[in-house]
Design a protein around this motif. Structure first.
Motif, PDB file in Angstrom:
ATOM      1  N   LYS A 254      45.903  53.890  78.944  1.00 37.80           N
ATOM      2  CA  LYS A 254      45.197  54.809  78.036  1.00 37.80           C
ATOM      3  C   LYS A 254      44.369  55.805  78.838  1.00 37.80           C
ATOM      4  CE  LYS A 254      43.969  56.417  74.083  1.00 37.80           C
ATOM      5  NZ  LYS A 254      44.940  57.185  73.320  1.00 37.80           N
ATOM      6  N   GLU A 255      43.666  55.306  79.844  1.00 35.01           N
ATOM      7  CA  GLU A 255      42.843  56.190  80.671  1.00 35.01           C
ATOM      8  C   GLU A 255      43.692  57.241  81.386  1.00 35.01           C
ATOM      9  OE1 GLU A 255      40.836  53.373  83.185  1.00 35.01           O
ATOM     10  OE2 GLU A 255      39.129  53.220  81.825  1.00 35.01           O
ATOM     11  N   GLU A 256      44.882  56.855  81.800  1.00 32.29           N
ATOM     12  CA  GLU A 256      45.771  57.765  82.525  1.00 32.29           C
ATOM     13  C   GLU A 256      46.664  58.590  81.600  1.00 32.29           C
ATOM     14  OE1 GLU A 256      45.609  58.240  85.837  1.00 32.29           O
ATOM     15  OE2 GLU A 256      43.915  56.843  85.797  1.00 32.29           O
ATOM     16  N   LYS A 257      46.485  58.398  80.288  1.00 31.72           N
ATOM     17  CA  LYS A 257      47.279  59.122  79.288  1.00 31.72           C
ATOM     18  C   LYS A 257      48.785  58.915  79.501  1.00 31.72           C
ATOM     19  CE  LYS A 257      43.813  62.582  78.282  1.00 31.72           C
ATOM     20  NZ  LYS A 257      42.680  62.341  79.056  1.00 31.72           N
ATOM     21  N   TYR A 258      49.140  57.670  79.746  1.00 37.35           N
ATOM     22  CA  TYR A 258      50.534  57.283  79.966  1.00 37.35           C
ATOM     23  C   TYR A 258      51.346  57.609  78.715  1.00 37.35           C
ATOM     24  CZ  TYR A 258      54.439  54.056  80.995  1.00 37.35           C
ATOM     25  OH  TYR A 258      55.662  53.483  81.216  1.00 37.35           O
ATOM     26  N   GLU A 259      52.396  58.393  78.872  1.00 41.04           N
ATOM     27  CA  GLU A 259      53.139  58.890  77.710  1.00 41.04           C
ATOM     28  C   GLU A 259      53.899  57.799  76.965  1.00 41.04           C
ATOM     29  OE1 GLU A 259      56.758  61.320  78.368  1.00 41.04           O
ATOM     30  OE2 GLU A 259      56.286  61.075  80.507  1.00 41.04           O
TER      31      GLU A 259
ATOM     32  N   ILE B 118      47.714  42.803  79.249  1.00 47.08           N
ATOM     33  CA  ILE B 118      46.756  43.404  78.320  1.00 47.08           C
ATOM     34  C   ILE B 118      45.863  44.402  79.053  1.00 47.08           C
ATOM     35  CG2 ILE B 118      44.729  42.890  76.884  1.00 47.08           C
ATOM     36  CD1 ILE B 118      46.238  40.294  76.042  1.00 47.08           C
ATOM     37  N   HIS B 119      45.479  44.081  80.272  1.00 43.26           N
ATOM     38  CA  HIS B 119      44.620  44.987  81.043  1.00 43.26           C
ATOM     39  C   HIS B 119      45.296  46.345  81.278  1.00 43.26           C
ATOM     40  CE1 HIS B 119      41.305  46.107  83.589  1.00 43.26           C
ATOM     41  NE2 HIS B 119      42.180  46.508  84.503  1.00 43.26           N
ATOM     42  N   TRP B 120      46.630  46.347  81.427  1.00 46.02           N
ATOM     43  CA  TRP B 120      47.337  47.607  81.617  1.00 46.02           C
ATOM     44  C   TRP B 120      47.139  48.552  80.438  1.00 46.02           C
ATOM     45  CZ3 TRP B 120      48.903  49.883  85.769  1.00 46.02           C
ATOM     46  CH2 TRP B 120      49.199  49.119  86.906  1.00 46.02           C
TER      47      TRP B 120
ATOM     48  N   ARG C 163      38.505  50.205  73.890  1.00 45.98           N
ATOM     49  CA  ARG C 163      38.196  49.314  75.008  1.00 45.98           C
ATOM     50  C   ARG C 163      37.644  47.981  74.523  1.00 45.98           C
ATOM     51  NH1 ARG C 163      34.120  51.956  78.509  1.00 45.98           N
ATOM     52  NH2 ARG C 163      32.716  51.066  76.997  1.00 45.98           N
ATOM     53  N   LYS C 164      36.770  48.022  73.519  1.00 46.56           N
ATOM     54  CA  LYS C 164      36.208  46.778  72.982  1.00 46.56           C
ATOM     55  C   LYS C 164      37.309  45.896  72.410  1.00 46.56           C
ATOM     56  CE  LYS C 164      32.950  44.484  70.016  1.00 46.56           C
ATOM     57  NZ  LYS C 164      33.795  43.331  69.929  1.00 46.56           N
ATOM     58  N   LEU C 165      38.238  46.484  71.690  1.00 54.37           N
ATOM     59  CA  LEU C 165      39.343  45.692  71.129  1.00 54.37           C
ATOM     60  C   LEU C 165      40.210  45.077  72.225  1.00 54.37           C
ATOM     61  CD1 LEU C 165      40.261  48.023  68.158  1.00 54.37           C
ATOM     62  CD2 LEU C 165      39.415  45.668  67.979  1.00 54.37           C
ATOM     63  N   ILE C 166      40.417  45.810  73.306  1.00 54.85           N
ATOM     64  CA  ILE C 166      41.195  45.262  74.419  1.00 54.85           C
ATOM     65  C   ILE C 166      40.439  44.094  75.050  1.00 54.85           C
ATOM     66  CG2 ILE C 166      42.227  45.736  76.679  1.00 54.85           C
ATOM     67  CD1 ILE C 166      43.679  47.024  74.205  1.00 54.85           C
ATOM     68  N   PHE C 167      39.138  44.224  75.221  1.00 56.12           N
ATOM     69  CA  PHE C 167      38.351  43.105  75.758  1.00 56.12           C
ATOM     70  C   PHE C 167      38.347  41.922  74.789  1.00 56.12           C
ATOM     71  CE2 PHE C 167      35.766  46.267  78.452  1.00 56.12           C
ATOM     72  CZ  PHE C 167      36.602  46.091  79.532  1.00 56.12           C
ATOM     73  N   ASP C 168      38.292  42.209  73.498  1.00 57.22           N
ATOM     74  CA  ASP C 168      38.396  41.130  72.500  1.00 57.22           C
ATOM     75  C   ASP C 168      39.736  40.408  72.637  1.00 57.22           C
ATOM     76  OD1 ASP C 168      35.903  41.817  71.493  1.00 57.22           O
ATOM     77  OD2 ASP C 168      36.691  42.813  69.691  1.00 57.22           O
TER      78      ASP C 168
ATOM     79  N   THR D 126      56.419  46.514  73.174  1.00 59.64           N
ATOM     80  CA  THR D 126      57.029  45.458  73.976  1.00 59.64           C
ATOM     81  C   THR D 126      56.084  44.274  74.152  1.00 59.64           C
ATOM     82  OG1 THR D 126      58.364  47.081  75.168  1.00 59.64           O
ATOM     83  CG2 THR D 126      58.048  44.941  76.240  1.00 59.64           C
ATOM     84  N   LEU D 127      54.836  44.559  74.472  1.00 56.86           N
ATOM     85  CA  LEU D 127      53.855  43.495  74.670  1.00 56.86           C
ATOM     86  C   LEU D 127      53.645  42.689  73.391  1.00 56.86           C
ATOM     87  CD1 LEU D 127      51.759  42.028  76.385  1.00 56.86           C
ATOM     88  CD2 LEU D 127      50.128  43.854  75.804  1.00 56.86           C
ATOM     89  N   MET D 128      53.551  43.382  72.274  1.00 58.04           N
ATOM     90  CA  MET D 128      53.305  42.684  71.008  1.00 58.04           C
ATOM     91  C   MET D 128      54.517  41.854  70.586  1.00 58.04           C
ATOM     92  SD  MET D 128      50.939  45.527  69.159  1.00 58.04           S
ATOM     93  CE  MET D 128      50.643  44.550  67.695  1.00 58.04           C
ATOM     94  N   LEU D 129      55.714  42.307  70.891  1.00 58.38           N
ATOM     95  CA  LEU D 129      56.898  41.492  70.622  1.00 58.38           C
ATOM     96  C   LEU D 129      56.893  40.229  71.477  1.00 58.38           C
ATOM     97  CD1 LEU D 129      59.692  44.202  70.319  1.00 58.38           C
ATOM     98  CD2 LEU D 129      58.913  42.650  68.517  1.00 58.38           C
TER      99      LEU D 129
END
Length: 102
Positions: free
Chosen positions: A31-36, A24-26, A87-92, A44-47
């Protein structure tokens, strides 16, 4: 924890939650690095997380975790993405992982 696949020791579940925190931290870093391929990573993570639903005995926290990550994904895909809200949603999501019952 007794599951449909047998019994998992509490430590093993706890260790997996740490791995899930890392995954999840990734989402923040990508997002910060604008990973395409961020959206592919979300998918994949959600699956993987949805697969936990049976293993964690249909824990409501798993559904809430998926809903929270979907909200973050939706915000991420907006042209005017609000990074603070993202970011808040990721921390949640991190908090929800800790609440999944063992």
């Amino acid at each position: 924890m007794n599951t449909i696949y047998g019994n998992f020791p509490e430590k093993q579940i706890s260790d997996y939650k740490k791995i899930l925190h890392g995954k999840i931290h990734w989402l923040l870093l990508y997002k910060e690095e604008k990973y395409e391929f961020l959206d592919n990573y979300f998918n994949t993570l959600m699956l993987q997380i949805s697969g936990l639903n049976n293993i964690f005995n249909n824990s409501p926290e798993v559904i809430e975790l998926l809903a929270t990550l979907q909200s973050a994904r939706d915000i991420s895909n907006m042209d005017n993405c609000d990074f603070k809200q993202y970011r808040k949603l990721i921390f949640d999501a991190h908090s929800l992982v800790d609440r999944i019952k063992e």
